[in-house]
Design an enzyme around this catalytic site. Structure first.
Site, PDB file in Angstrom:
ATOM      1  N   TYR A  62      -2.727 -12.875   2.759  1.00  0.00           N
ATOM      2  CA  TYR A  62      -2.412 -12.487   1.373  1.00  0.00           C
ATOM      3  C   TYR A  62      -1.206 -13.236   0.815  1.00  0.00           C
ATOM      4  O   TYR A  62      -1.318 -14.055  -0.091  1.00  0.00           O
ATOM      5  CB  TYR A  62      -2.149 -10.969   1.290  1.00  0.00           C
ATOM      6  CG  TYR A  62      -3.333 -10.135   1.677  1.00  0.00           C
ATOM      7  CD1 TYR A  62      -4.362  -9.897   0.758  1.00  0.00           C
ATOM      8  CD2 TYR A  62      -3.453  -9.575   2.944  1.00  0.00           C
ATOM      9  CE1 TYR A  62      -5.467  -9.144   1.109  1.00  0.00           C
ATOM     10  CE2 TYR A  62      -4.553  -8.817   3.300  1.00  0.00           C
ATOM     11  CZ  TYR A  62      -5.552  -8.599   2.382  1.00  0.00           C
ATOM     12  OH  TYR A  62      -6.644  -7.853   2.729  1.00  0.00           O
ATOM     13  N   LYS A  82       0.810  -1.217   0.000  1.00  0.00           N
ATOM     14  CA  LYS A  82       0.000   0.000   0.000  1.00  0.00           C
ATOM     15  C   LYS A  82       0.845   1.270   0.000  1.00  0.00           C
ATOM     16  O   LYS A  82       0.394   2.338  -0.426  1.00  0.00           O
ATOM     17  CB  LYS A  82      -0.967  -0.002   1.193  1.00  0.00           C
ATOM     18  CG  LYS A  82      -1.910  -1.192   1.204  1.00  0.00           C
ATOM     19  CD  LYS A  82      -2.610  -1.358  -0.123  1.00  0.00           C
ATOM     20  CE  LYS A  82      -3.589  -2.510  -0.219  1.00  0.00           C
ATOM     21  NZ  LYS A  82      -3.095  -3.853  -0.076  1.00  0.00           N
ATOM     22  N   TYR A 123     -11.939 -15.540   2.471  1.00  0.00           N
ATOM     23  CA  TYR A 123     -10.980 -14.479   2.787  1.00  0.00           C
ATOM     24  C   TYR A 123     -10.486 -14.614   4.227  1.00  0.00           C
ATOM     25  O   TYR A 123     -11.312 -14.716   5.144  1.00  0.00           O
ATOM     26  CB  TYR A 123     -11.642 -13.109   2.578  1.00  0.00           C
ATOM     27  CG  TYR A 123     -10.768 -11.975   3.045  1.00  0.00           C
ATOM     28  CD1 TYR A 123      -9.751 -11.477   2.231  1.00  0.00           C
ATOM     29  CD2 TYR A 123     -10.920 -11.426   4.317  1.00  0.00           C
ATOM     30  CE1 TYR A 123      -8.919 -10.462   2.672  1.00  0.00           C
ATOM     31  CE2 TYR A 123     -10.103 -10.407   4.771  1.00  0.00           C
ATOM     32  CZ  TYR A 123      -9.100  -9.931   3.946  1.00  0.00           C
ATOM     33  OH  TYR A 123      -8.277  -8.939   4.385  1.00  0.00           O
TER      34      TYR A 123
HETATM   35  C1  PLP Z   1       0.070  -7.871   2.357  1.00  0.00           C
HETATM   36  C2  PLP Z   1      -0.881  -7.685   1.241  1.00  0.00           C
HETATM   37  N1  PLP Z   1      -0.630  -8.312   0.083  1.00  0.00           N
HETATM   38  C3  PLP Z   1      -1.477  -8.197  -0.952  1.00  0.00           C
HETATM   39  C4  PLP Z   1      -2.640  -7.465  -0.870  1.00  0.00           C
HETATM   40  C5  PLP Z   1      -3.521  -7.405  -2.049  1.00  0.00           C
HETATM   41  O1  PLP Z   1      -3.222  -6.295  -2.835  1.00  0.00           O
HETATM   42  P1  PLP Z   1      -4.345  -5.573  -3.660  1.00  0.00           P
HETATM   43  O2  PLP Z   1      -5.369  -5.111  -2.665  1.00  0.00           O
HETATM   44  O3  PLP Z   1      -3.651  -4.486  -4.363  1.00  0.00           O
HETATM   45  O4  PLP Z   1      -4.927  -6.584  -4.578  1.00  0.00           O
HETATM   46  C6  PLP Z   1      -2.938  -6.790   0.303  1.00  0.00           C
HETATM   47  C7  PLP Z   1      -4.176  -5.999   0.414  1.00  0.00           C
HETATM   48  O5  PLP Z   1      -4.582  -5.530   1.419  1.00  0.00           O
HETATM   49  C8  PLP Z   1      -2.040  -6.900   1.392  1.00  0.00           C
HETATM   50  O6  PLP Z   1      -2.273  -6.286   2.549  1.00  0.00           O
END
Ligand code: PLP
Length: 332
Positions: free
Chosen positions: A289, A49, A263
């Site tokens: 994630y 982010k 999720y």
């Molecule tokens: C550690 C991490 N990786 C990947 C993502 C996913 O990225 P995106 O929201 O750009 O798809 C997030 C989203 O919050 C995240 O916190």
């Protein structure tokens, strides 16, 4: 893309490392695996982010805003980093927390939720999954205006076209590093959640005519819907960046075989991936994630989608503070 035309704050010193993972590659017995260390971006504890916020917060500052409002899950890395950017810029920050799994928000929790408190969040509202989040943030912005603030609303994950420019910039950065290091790629793999990372990388690769296939590993949505969302957002990013938006739908490739029960809910493959990356390479992933994304990469090696003799880049998007909130999910 001519990204220097956009106002931007700089939160990371230099470039994030591009490193080989020889022990992991040997353990899997497949392709040569490399990593783009976007877990090492600036702002508190880093992660993907930060790159999006460089563009979004610059826009907020240019508009004279004094309060950031955004949304995420109870252990949101995006909320943590938006709050970190706000603290650094002297702005206030209010968070809307979507309880995607009922009963999972606790204001005394550890991990990212602890950091919300430490970094001085100005207010947290918790709503159940299914709430119209954009409408709710609109209400929060109206309430803030009535208090005399000038709010700036950042969508979930910072994944509008402006924020996603951060990942077009990441693609350009990684391509430049690859050129300097004589690295040609057969494949890149990244997480695909709110989509800005995946769409931004896709847009950056397309604008550079790089010809590198990119697979996004979904952490939530079903494949077809996510592929459509990513293709549309990538075209928006290309248009905003002033590049040709002729990206074919087929370039948006998503695998949804690692979502598991849903999720943030653990899977065995996620646990194996988190432990393997930690033990072989001292790379910390997270259960929500990057653990599932790495499990996707491992599945692609095992099913022959990524082969011995090929070179693959895993884009690490951060998230390790959440590890401490889910110890039981990652212990063997
Ligand atoms: C550690 C991490 N990786 C990947 C993502 C996913 O990225 P995106 O929201 O750009 O798809 C997030 C989203 O919050 C995240 O916190």
């Amino acid at each position: 893309m001519h990204l220097a035309r956009f106002p931007r704050r700089h939160y990371t010193e230099g470039r994030t490392p591009l490193e080989p993972l020889p022990r992991l590659s040997a353990a899997l017995g497949g392709p040569e695996i490399w990593i783009k260390r976007d877990d090492l971006t600036g702002l508190a504890a880093g992660g993907n982010k930060t790159r999006k916020l460089e563009f979004l917060v610059a826009d907020a500052l240019q508009r004279g805003s004094d309060l950031l409002i955004t949304v995420g899950a109870p252990q949101s890395n995006h909320c943590r980093l938006t709050l970190a950017a706000a603290a650094k810029e002297g702005l206030r920050c209010r968070l809307l927390i979507e309880e995607r799994v009922p009963g999972t928000y606790h204001d005394d929790a550890v991990g990212n939720a602890l950091l919300f408190d430490l970094m001085g969040v100005d207010g947290v509202e918790v709503v159940p999954a299914g709430t119209d989040l954009a409408a709710k943030m609109g209400e929060m912005a109206d309430a803030a205006r009535a208090e005399g603030f000038d709010p700036y609303v950042i969508p979930g994950g910072g994944s509008n076209a402006l924020g996603s420019l951060g990942y077009a910039a990441c693609a350009e950065e990684a391509l430049q590093q690859s050129f300097e290091m004589d690295l040609a790629w057969d494949h890149w793999v990244c997480a695909s959640g709110s989509g800005g990372t995946h769409a931004g990388l896709l847009a950056g690769l397309h604008a550079a005519n790089a010809g590198i296939p990119l697979t996004g590993i979904s952490v939530r949505a079903e494949r077809a819907a996510q592929e459509t969302k990513i293709a549309n957002l990538a075209r928006e990013v290309l248009t905003l960046g002033g590049a040709r938006a002729d990206l074919p739908d087929a370039a948006s490739v998503v695998r949804d075989d690692q979502v598991g029960p849903g999720y943030s809910l653990p899977t065995e493959a996620m646990g194996e991936a988190v432990r393997l990356f930690a033990r072989e390479e001292a790379i910390l992933l997270d259960p929500v994630y990057t653990g599932k994304t790495a499990a996707g990469l491992i599945a692609m090696v095992r099913d022959g989608s990524l082969k011995a003799g090929e070179r693959v880049l895993f884009v690490h998007t951060g998230g390790s503070p959440a590890l401490h909130a889910y110890p039981e999910q990652v212990r063997a």
